[in-house]
Scaffold this motif. Structure first.
Motif, short mmCIF file in Angstrom:
data_model
loop_
_atom_site.label_atom_id
_atom_site.label_comp_id
_atom_site.label_asym_id
_atom_site.label_seq_id
_atom_site.Cartn_x
_atom_site.Cartn_y
_atom_site.Cartn_z
N LYS A 77 0.83 -1.22 0.00
CA LYS A 77 0.00 0.00 0.00
C LYS A 77 0.86 1.26 0.00
O LYS A 77 0.55 2.22 -0.71
N SER A 78 1.93 1.29 0.78
CA SER A 78 2.81 2.46 0.81
C SER A 78 3.47 2.68 -0.54
O SER A 78 3.57 3.82 -1.02
N LEU A 79 3.93 1.61 -1.16
CA LEU A 79 4.59 1.73 -2.46
C LEU A 79 3.58 2.14 -3.54
O LEU A 79 3.90 2.94 -4.41
N ALA A 80 2.35 1.62 -3.45
CA ALA A 80 1.33 1.98 -4.43
C ALA A 80 0.92 3.45 -4.29
O ALA A 80 0.55 4.08 -5.27
N SER A 81 1.00 3.99 -3.07
CA SER A 81 0.67 5.41 -2.91
C SER A 81 1.80 6.30 -3.43
O SER A 81 1.56 7.45 -3.78
N ARG A 82 3.00 5.77 -3.50
CA ARG A 82 4.16 6.53 -3.98
C ARG A 82 4.29 6.48 -5.50
O ARG A 82 4.69 7.44 -6.14
N PHE A 83 3.95 5.34 -6.10
CA PHE A 83 4.12 5.14 -7.54
C PHE A 83 2.77 4.95 -8.21
O PHE A 83 1.81 4.54 -7.58
N LYS A 84 2.73 5.18 -9.51
CA LYS A 84 1.45 5.08 -10.23
C LYS A 84 1.07 3.63 -10.55
O LYS A 84 -0.07 3.37 -10.90
N GLU A 85 2.00 2.69 -10.44
CA GLU A 85 1.65 1.28 -10.66
C GLU A 85 0.70 0.85 -9.54
O GLU A 85 0.83 1.29 -8.41
N GLY A 86 -0.23 0.00 -9.86
CA GLY A 86 -1.21 -0.45 -8.88
C GLY A 86 -0.66 -1.51 -7.94
O GLY A 86 0.46 -1.99 -8.09
N THR A 87 -1.49 -1.88 -6.97
CA THR A 87 -1.07 -2.85 -5.96
C THR A 87 -0.75 -4.21 -6.57
O THR A 87 0.16 -4.89 -6.09
N THR A 88 -1.46 -4.61 -7.62
CA THR A 88 -1.22 -5.92 -8.24
C THR A 88 0.17 -5.97 -8.86
O THR A 88 0.91 -6.95 -8.66
N ARG A 89 0.55 -4.95 -9.59
CA ARG A 89 1.88 -4.93 -10.24
C ARG A 89 2.99 -4.81 -9.20
O ARG A 89 4.05 -5.44 -9.34
N ILE A 90 2.77 -4.00 -8.17
CA ILE A 90 3.79 -3.86 -7.13
C ILE A 90 3.95 -5.16 -6.36
O ILE A 90 5.08 -5.59 -6.08
N ALA A 91 2.85 -5.83 -6.05
CA ALA A 91 2.92 -7.12 -5.35
C ALA A 91 3.69 -8.14 -6.19
O ALA A 91 4.52 -8.89 -5.67
N ALA A 92 3.44 -8.15 -7.49
CA ALA A 92 4.16 -9.08 -8.38
C ALA A 92 5.65 -8.77 -8.40
O ALA A 92 6.49 -9.68 -8.37
N ALA A 93 6.01 -7.49 -8.45
CA ALA A 93 7.43 -7.10 -8.46
C ALA A 93 8.10 -7.48 -7.14
O ALA A 93 9.24 -7.95 -7.13
#
Length: 153
Positions: A77-93
């Motif tokens: 959630k913190s990373l998704a609020s910082r970057f425009k990629e959504g939670t699904t892409r950030i979780a995968a990364a």
């Protein structure tokens, strides 16, 4: 200076005619114009930045996480609020980084009973050291470890 170095060639050498792989003229490719950093920088290994199996998003996220000060939230959630990629892409990364040893995530119960996720960033996978004191409680050692939750594909 009138002394010459007898082992140095008098001028730049041309590419040999029998070596077609060596170009005479460099017209492409990256040219680095670097200035030495003296503050607010982090050293990132080429093994991460040029990793052949990681996606560009995972490499960028890994570099970002390695640049964060200790204690900075690095959850989805913190990373998704910082970057425009959504939670699904950030979780995968984050899963990619975990798979290749650049990241470990541990679930820890605090003294108040709350469960938090502790993120450990590893700048050299396979080289473990004693963790820094972050003030977070150490997870208790138990003989039985719960089964990990299945991950969505």
């Amino acid at each position: 200076m009138d002394t010459q170095n007898p082992s140095a060639p008098p001028r730049a050498q041309s590419a040999p005619a029998d070596n077609p792989d060596r170009s005479r003229h460099h017209t492409g490719g990256v040219i680095h114009e670097n200035t030495r950093h003296t503050e607010r920088f982090v050293v990132i290994g080429n093994h991460l930045t040029q990793h052949k199996e990681l996606s560009l998003l995972a490499i960028g996220l890994g570099c970002h996480i390695q640049s964060l000060p200790t204690g900075t939230p690095a959850d989805i959630k913190s990373l998704a609020s910082r970057f425009k990629e959504g939670t699904t892409r950030i979780a995968a990364a984050l899963r990619e980084l975990e798979t290749h040893g650049y990241l470990r995530r541990e679930r820890v119960r605090t003294a108040t009973g709350r469960i938090i996720t502790r993120t450990i960033s590893c700048n050299q996978p396979g080289h473990r050291r004693e963790p820094a004191d972050t003030g977070c409680p150490t997870p208790p050692r138990t003989a039985h470890r719960p089964e990990p939750r299945p991950r969505k594909a």
